[in-house]
Design an enzyme around this catalytic site. Structure first.
Site, PDB file in Angstrom:
ATOM      1  N   THR A 123       0.684  -1.206  -0.095  1.00  0.00           N
ATOM      2  CA  THR A 123       0.092  -0.014   0.128  1.00  0.00           C
ATOM      3  C   THR A 123       0.788   1.370   0.063  1.00  0.00           C
ATOM      4  OG1 THR A 123      -1.405   1.326   1.460  1.00  0.00           O
ATOM      5  CG2 THR A 123       0.063  -0.394   2.496  1.00  0.00           C
ATOM      6  N   TYR A 166      -2.308  -0.035  11.092  1.00  0.00           N
ATOM      7  CA  TYR A 166      -2.557  -0.538   9.540  1.00  0.00           C
ATOM      8  C   TYR A 166      -0.978  -0.231   8.665  1.00  0.00           C
ATOM      9  CZ  TYR A 166      -3.715  -1.005   4.717  1.00  0.00           C
ATOM     10  OH  TYR A 166      -3.872  -1.145   3.296  1.00  0.00           O
TER      11      TYR A 166
END
Length: 347
Positions: A123, A166
């Protein structure tokens, strides 16, 4: 033909990847808990299209034994299973850690025993909030004041800076995947994705914002913007993302141990407000907007410089975002039987 294992294969990107590879004649194993709302429909769609060529394994990447068994029968692993929401990671960091990091370690350890190639979905959050980049508002969008950065986007030389649980779990997993190529000669490749959109995306407020905005607008429901809505992202159609995953596998020996940014690039950059304005034109009415405070770790600006991926993986031109979003609107309208009229403002 090959045996392909896709963890999280019933998800948005995973199901599109499974469909592409099954269409090429490969045998697909989808390892998925089906915990995310809506993914059962993606799995049914795959089974209807490809029958016995696609097999579903109900398992969790946290289950080392199940992962070991699945990887032992695979010629390649596309590791897409993850806890995907920043908000969820802040509420339950333990589960976020276990799924994203322990789950990835389970995949890597199983792959190490057989030197099985692994392509990993990372990501842009590994770069943190990019708070040091000087920005200015132009045309309802935050844009870099540095011309070169605005022209090219953020490349892989950008220092890693993990924010939120995250960001930490995905960032650590990203680095483990790269190190297993370095330390154990496992063929691995990391794709650091920007915002991917397209058919089979069941967008929610926490993840999949392009589809979420469309769903809310088509239903006539208000859209909540966190921050000022001038955040800019480059968006990439899922078919182009799948091209990159397939190419990474096909060229795994040449790209092993490398991480690539993957996004639509500056030509497909749009602010949240800009996307909503386009959606308004598509459906013929203005969406109702609500505003809430900024969310932790949110980047005011992220646009990927994906030129390294295009060179190394031999990728072609990507789908322009306006017709791509129009296509997604048509798919969502049909899939959800929504009656809002879609216009023709796709150019």
């Amino acid at each position: 033909m090959s045996r392909v294992l896709i963890t999280g294969g019933a998800g948005f990107i995973g199901s599109n990847l499974a469909d592409r590879l099954a269409g090429q004649g490969h045998e697909i194993v989808v390892l998925d808990t089906l915990a995310r709302r809506g993914v059962e429909g993606n799995l049914k769609w795959l089974l209807l299209r490809h029958g016995a060529q696609v097999r579903h394994l109900t398992a969790d990447v946290r289950q080392a034994e199940a992962v070991e068994t699945a990887v032992a029968q695979a010629d390649v692993v596309f590791h897409l299973a993850a806890q995907v929401a920043v908000t969820t990671s802040l509420v339950d960091p333990r589960t976020d850690f276990d799924v994203n990091l322990i789950g990835t370690l389970n995949v890597l350890e199983a792959a190490r025993r057989r030197c099985t190639p692994v392509v990993f979905a990372s990501t842009n959050k590994v770069y943190g909030d990019l708070g040091d980049i000087e920005l200015a508002v132009q045309n309802e969008a935050w844009l870099p004041t540095e011309p070169a950065l605005r022209t090219r986007g953020v490349d892989e030389r950008r220092p890693l800076d993990f924010h939120t649980p995250y960001g930490c779990s995905k960032g650590a997993a990203d680095q483990y995947v790269l190190d297993y190529a370095r330390s154990y000669d496992v063929p691995t490749c990391v794709l650091r994705m920007s915002c991917i959109y397209g058919s089979r995306q069941m967008g929610t407020e926490d993840q999949g914002w392009v589809a979420h905005f469309l769903i809310r607008a088509l239903e006539g429901a208000p859209i909540t913007l966190y921050g000022d809505g001038r955040q800019v992202r480059d968006i990439l159609d899922v078919s182009d993302a799948v091209d990159a995953y397939v190419a990474a596998w096909e060229r795994i020996e040449a790209v092993s141990g490398r991480a690539f940014n993957l996004g639509g690039g500056p030509e497909n950059a749009v602010s949240l407000r800009g996307l909503i304005a386009h959606i308004d034109r598509l459906i013929g009415r203005a969406a109702e907007l609500q505003f809430e405070d900024w969310r932790a770790g949110d980047q005011r600006y992220f646009v990927a410089d994906a030129s390294a991926a295009h060179r190394a993986l031999g990728l072609g031109a990507v789908k322009p975002w306006r017709p791509g979003v129009s296509d997604l609107a048509d798919w969502l309208r049909a899939e959800r039987r929504l009656d809002a009229r879609i216009g023709s403002a796709a150019a």
